[in-house]
Motif scaffolding. Structure first.
Motif, PDB file in Angstrom:
ATOM      1  N   ILE A 147       0.853  -1.182   0.000  1.00 23.59           N
ATOM      2  CA  ILE A 147       0.000   0.000   0.000  1.00 23.59           C
ATOM      3  C   ILE A 147       0.891   1.235   0.000  1.00 23.59           C
ATOM      4  O   ILE A 147       1.971   1.235   0.588  1.00 23.59           O
ATOM      5  CB  ILE A 147      -0.957   0.029   1.212  1.00 23.59           C
ATOM      6  CG1 ILE A 147      -0.185  -0.045   2.542  1.00 23.59           C
ATOM      7  CG2 ILE A 147      -1.982  -1.089   1.112  1.00 23.59           C
ATOM      8  CD1 ILE A 147      -1.078   0.061   3.786  1.00 23.59           C
ATOM      9  N   LEU A 148       0.453   2.269  -0.723  1.00 22.45           N
ATOM     10  CA  LEU A 148       1.133   3.562  -0.709  1.00 22.45           C
ATOM     11  C   LEU A 148       0.377   4.446   0.272  1.00 22.45           C
ATOM     12  O   LEU A 148      -0.848   4.602   0.161  1.00 22.45           O
ATOM     13  CB  LEU A 148       1.144   4.193  -2.094  1.00 22.45           C
ATOM     14  CG  LEU A 148       1.752   5.598  -2.196  1.00 22.45           C
ATOM     15  CD1 LEU A 148       3.246   5.567  -1.876  1.00 22.45           C
ATOM     16  CD2 LEU A 148       1.511   6.204  -3.587  1.00 22.45           C
ATOM     17  N   VAL A 149       1.099   5.033   1.236  1.00 28.13           N
ATOM     18  CA  VAL A 149       0.471   5.797   2.310  1.00 28.13           C
ATOM     19  C   VAL A 149       0.983   7.221   2.327  1.00 28.13           C
ATOM     20  O   VAL A 149       2.197   7.455   2.279  1.00 28.13           O
ATOM     21  CB  VAL A 149       0.746   5.126   3.673  1.00 28.13           C
ATOM     22  CG1 VAL A 149       0.195   5.967   4.820  1.00 28.13           C
ATOM     23  CG2 VAL A 149       0.150   3.720   3.704  1.00 28.13           C
ATOM     24  N   LYS A 150       0.061   8.176   2.354  1.00 26.95           N
ATOM     25  CA  LYS A 150       0.400   9.588   2.582  1.00 26.95           C
ATOM     26  C   LYS A 150       0.644   9.747   4.068  1.00 26.95           C
ATOM     27  O   LYS A 150      -0.236   9.559   4.889  1.00 26.95           O
ATOM     28  CB  LYS A 150      -0.756  10.488   2.142  1.00 26.95           C
ATOM     29  CG  LYS A 150      -0.557  11.969   2.471  1.00 26.95           C
ATOM     30  CD  LYS A 150       0.539  12.580   1.616  1.00 26.95           C
ATOM     31  CE  LYS A 150       0.662  14.086   1.867  1.00 26.95           C
ATOM     32  NZ  LYS A 150       1.272  14.400   3.202  1.00 26.95           N
ATOM     33  N   VAL A 151       1.875  10.073   4.429  1.00 27.86           N
ATOM     34  CA  VAL A 151       2.286  10.104   5.834  1.00 27.86           C
ATOM     35  C   VAL A 151       1.729  11.335   6.539  1.00 27.86           C
ATOM     36  O   VAL A 151       1.915  12.464   6.078  1.00 27.86           O
ATOM     37  CB  VAL A 151       3.823  10.084   5.956  1.00 27.86           C
ATOM     38  CG1 VAL A 151       4.252  10.201   7.416  1.00 27.86           C
ATOM     39  CG2 VAL A 151       4.387   8.805   5.341  1.00 27.86           C
ATOM     40  N   GLY A 165      -1.047   7.293   8.606  1.00 30.81           N
ATOM     41  CA  GLY A 165      -1.396   8.137   7.470  1.00 30.81           C
ATOM     42  C   GLY A 165      -2.587   7.586   6.715  1.00 30.81           C
ATOM     43  O   GLY A 165      -3.341   6.747   7.210  1.00 30.81           O
ATOM     44  N   THR A 166      -2.742   8.062   5.486  1.00 39.55           N
ATOM     45  CA  THR A 166      -3.898   7.726   4.651  1.00 39.55           C
ATOM     46  C   THR A 166      -3.458   6.942   3.429  1.00 39.55           C
ATOM     47  O   THR A 166      -2.535   7.345   2.717  1.00 39.55           O
ATOM     48  CB  THR A 166      -4.622   9.005   4.201  1.00 39.55           C
ATOM     49  OG1 THR A 166      -4.987   9.771   5.347  1.00 39.55           O
ATOM     50  CG2 THR A 166      -5.875   8.669   3.399  1.00 39.55           C
ATOM     51  N   VAL A 167      -4.101   5.829   3.173  1.00 38.09           N
ATOM     52  CA  VAL A 167      -3.813   5.014   1.988  1.00 38.09           C
ATOM     53  C   VAL A 167      -4.242   5.773   0.736  1.00 38.09           C
ATOM     54  O   VAL A 167      -5.363   6.277   0.648  1.00 38.09           O
ATOM     55  CB  VAL A 167      -4.557   3.663   2.053  1.00 38.09           C
ATOM     56  CG1 VAL A 167      -4.315   2.851   0.771  1.00 38.09           C
ATOM     57  CG2 VAL A 167      -4.130   2.877   3.280  1.00 38.09           C
ATOM     58  N   THR A 168      -3.346   5.880  -0.238  1.00 39.97           N
ATOM     59  CA  THR A 168      -3.675   6.546  -1.502  1.00 39.97           C
ATOM     60  C   THR A 168      -3.652   5.600  -2.697  1.00 39.97           C
ATOM     61  O   THR A 168      -4.213   5.907  -3.750  1.00 39.97           O
ATOM     62  CB  THR A 168      -2.706   7.708  -1.784  1.00 39.97           C
ATOM     63  OG1 THR A 168      -1.379   7.199  -1.920  1.00 39.97           O
ATOM     64  CG2 THR A 168      -2.744   8.735  -0.665  1.00 39.97           C
ATOM     65  N   GLU A 169      -2.995   4.445  -2.539  1.00 39.22           N
ATOM     66  CA  GLU A 169      -2.875   3.496  -3.644  1.00 39.22           C
ATOM     67  C   GLU A 169      -2.657   2.106  -3.059  1.00 39.22           C
ATOM     68  O   GLU A 169      -1.971   1.957  -2.041  1.00 39.22           O
ATOM     69  CB  GLU A 169      -1.702   3.904  -4.538  1.00 39.22           C
ATOM     70  CG  GLU A 169      -1.536   3.107  -5.808  1.00 39.22           C
ATOM     71  CD  GLU A 169      -0.373   3.642  -6.659  1.00 39.22           C
ATOM     72  OE1 GLU A 169       0.130   2.862  -7.473  1.00 39.22           O
ATOM     73  OE2 GLU A 169       0.017   4.806  -6.467  1.00 39.22           O
ATOM     74  N   VAL A 170      -3.234   1.080  -3.667  1.00 42.99           N
ATOM     75  CA  VAL A 170      -3.050  -0.288  -3.177  1.00 42.99           C
ATOM     76  C   VAL A 170      -2.659  -1.204  -4.316  1.00 42.99           C
ATOM     77  O   VAL A 170      -3.042  -0.990  -5.470  1.00 42.99           O
ATOM     78  CB  VAL A 170      -4.330  -0.818  -2.488  1.00 42.99           C
ATOM     79  CG1 VAL A 170      -4.732   0.067  -1.324  1.00 42.99           C
ATOM     80  CG2 VAL A 170      -5.477  -0.978  -3.466  1.00 42.99           C
ATOM     81  N   GLY A 171      -1.884  -2.241  -3.981  1.00 41.60           N
ATOM     82  CA  GLY A 171      -1.491  -3.228  -4.976  1.00 41.60           C
ATOM     83  C   GLY A 171      -2.660  -4.101  -5.393  1.00 41.60           C
ATOM     84  O   GLY A 171      -3.682  -4.198  -4.703  1.00 41.60           O
ATOM     85  N   PRO A 210      -8.040   2.880  -0.920  1.00 38.58           N
ATOM     86  CA  PRO A 210      -7.681   4.292  -0.849  1.00 38.58           C
ATOM     87  C   PRO A 210      -8.632   5.064   0.060  1.00 38.58           C
ATOM     88  O   PRO A 210      -9.853   4.872   0.013  1.00 38.58           O
ATOM     89  CB  PRO A 210      -7.801   4.741  -2.305  1.00 38.58           C
ATOM     90  CG  PRO A 210      -7.499   3.508  -3.089  1.00 38.58           C
ATOM     91  CD  PRO A 210      -8.135   2.392  -2.313  1.00 38.58           C
ATOM     92  N   GLY A 211      -8.045   5.905   0.901  1.00 36.73           N
ATOM     93  CA  GLY A 211      -8.823   6.678   1.853  1.00 36.73           C
ATOM     94  C   GLY A 211      -8.797   6.126   3.259  1.00 36.73           C
ATOM     95  O   GLY A 211      -9.135   6.828   4.214  1.00 36.73           O
ATOM     96  N   ASP A 212      -8.390   4.852   3.423  1.00 38.59           N
ATOM     97  CA  ASP A 212      -8.313   4.265   4.755  1.00 38.59           C
ATOM     98  C   ASP A 212      -7.227   4.938   5.586  1.00 38.59           C
ATOM     99  O   ASP A 212      -6.134   5.241   5.081  1.00 38.59           O
ATOM    100  CB  ASP A 212      -8.000   2.767   4.670  1.00 38.59           C
ATOM    101  CG  ASP A 212      -9.204   1.924   4.299  1.00 38.59           C
ATOM    102  OD1 ASP A 212     -10.337   2.441   4.362  1.00 38.59           O
ATOM    103  OD2 ASP A 212      -9.004   0.740   3.942  1.00 38.59           O
TER     104      ASP A 212
END
Length: 334
Positions: free
Chosen positions: A50-54, A89-95, A103-105
């Protein structure tokens, strides 16, 4: 990959893998002056990432130990190296293989130190290392939980097998690991004894300790005996003395290695050195305890990411009360 067009609370279009992000990096080992703010490329996520906005990152001793060269291959694998393995942080992208998050979690995690860390605008995290953040605390508070709370949990329950009504001695009870250990041991029904400095005694009592010893003015090895479990985050003479207070069959678990047995050998006790291993399921259990109001997150100070050097220097004193937090979008200290 599944993405969201907006990072909640940021107010700007979300970035994605391959774009640039701000980060605190190190190019060589040394003191806090090797930490520099730079722009780097956001790494591409894998199938189970997962890509997370910190929002925030917790500062831990492992951060500045690696900065000083504790893990010599770190820069070889992560050049430039980005520290920080406590994050919320907030998830922005998932594999493509990720189903637990979208996204948004809002999540918190203790990502592997084999990858770059959370002193950055974005971080890639393996999905099994993360859990949904507790809803009743801020993401800044949540960032102080994963590594320290899991370290306490593993030591007490997975290594020492702490049980109800046993006596547990927790060294460094006012620190990051210690504050969680006191609360977890109390929830488990143990009789909790902590050591800390005089100024932190009331705080440690307030989170559940039955007895608190000022390590500067009192010798715990004279006052205590028949202890079932010792959680050691200090080492040295403290560890040597700790063997003396254990009952036969008791267990000492340590986050800083075990060498006291050479100076104070006892064949009738167990000594276990361990380190934290991230586990999203375990972290979710801890998050559940937080949501029930059974665990408080104790924060000493919060720093904006630009003041990371000062945050490291505070951590290196070993006198922080609870956790030190680095925020990526906060401009004032708290």
């Amino acid at each position: 990959m599944k993405t969201t067009p907006q990072s909640e609370g940021i107010g700007t279009k979300s970035k994605a893998s391959g774009d640039k992000m701000k980060a605190i990096v190190i190019h060589n080992y040394g003191d806090a002056n090797v930490l520099h703010a730079e722009e780097v490329t956001i790494p591409k996520i894998g199938q189970d990432d997962i890509l997370v906005k910190v929002q925030a990152a917790g500062i831990n001793p492992i951060d500045w130990k690696i900065r000083e060269g504790y893990k010599k291959d770190f820069l070889d694998n992560n050049n430039p190296g980005i520290l920080g393995w406590d994050v919320a942080g907030t998830v922005t992208e998932v594999g493509d293989l990720v189903t637990r998050f979208k996204p948004g979690d809002k999540i918190f995690a203790n990502p592997t130190a084999a990858r770059n860390g959370a002193y950055a605008e974005y971080i890639i995290i393996r999905s099994y290392e993360a859990a949904l953040a507790p809803k009743n605390i801020s993401l800044i508070e949540a960032a102080g939980v994963p590594l320290a709370a899991q370290t306490a949990w593993i030591g007490l329950f997975e290594k020492a097998n702490l049980k109800s009504d046993q006596k547990v001695l927790i060294h460094g009870a006012a620190g990051g690991v210690g504050t969680f250990a006191v609360q977890l041991a109390k929830i488990a029904g143990a009789h909790v004894i902590g050591t800390c400095s005089k100024e932190n005694i009331e705080m440690v009592k307030s989170i559940g300790a039955d007895q608190v010893i000022d390590y500067k003015s009192e010798d715990f090895s004279i006052k205590l005996k028949n202890i079932d479990v010792v959680l050691d985050t200090i080492g040295g003479d403290t560890q040597v003395k700790s063997l003396k207070v254990l009952k036969s069959g008791g267990t000492l678990v340590s986050t800083v290695g075990v060498n006291a047995a050479e100076k104070a050998p006892r064949s009738d006790v167990n000594t276990i050195a361990y380190y934290s291993i991230a586990n999203g399921a375990r972290l979710a259990e801890i998050g559940g305890l937080i949501e029930k109001g059974l665990i408080k997150v104790i924060i000493d100070r919060t720093f904006p990411y630009e003041d990371v050097k000062e945050a490291h220097q505070l951590s290196e004193t070993h006198h922080a009360k609870g956790k030190i937090i680095l925020t990526m979008d906060q401009k004032t200290k708290g």
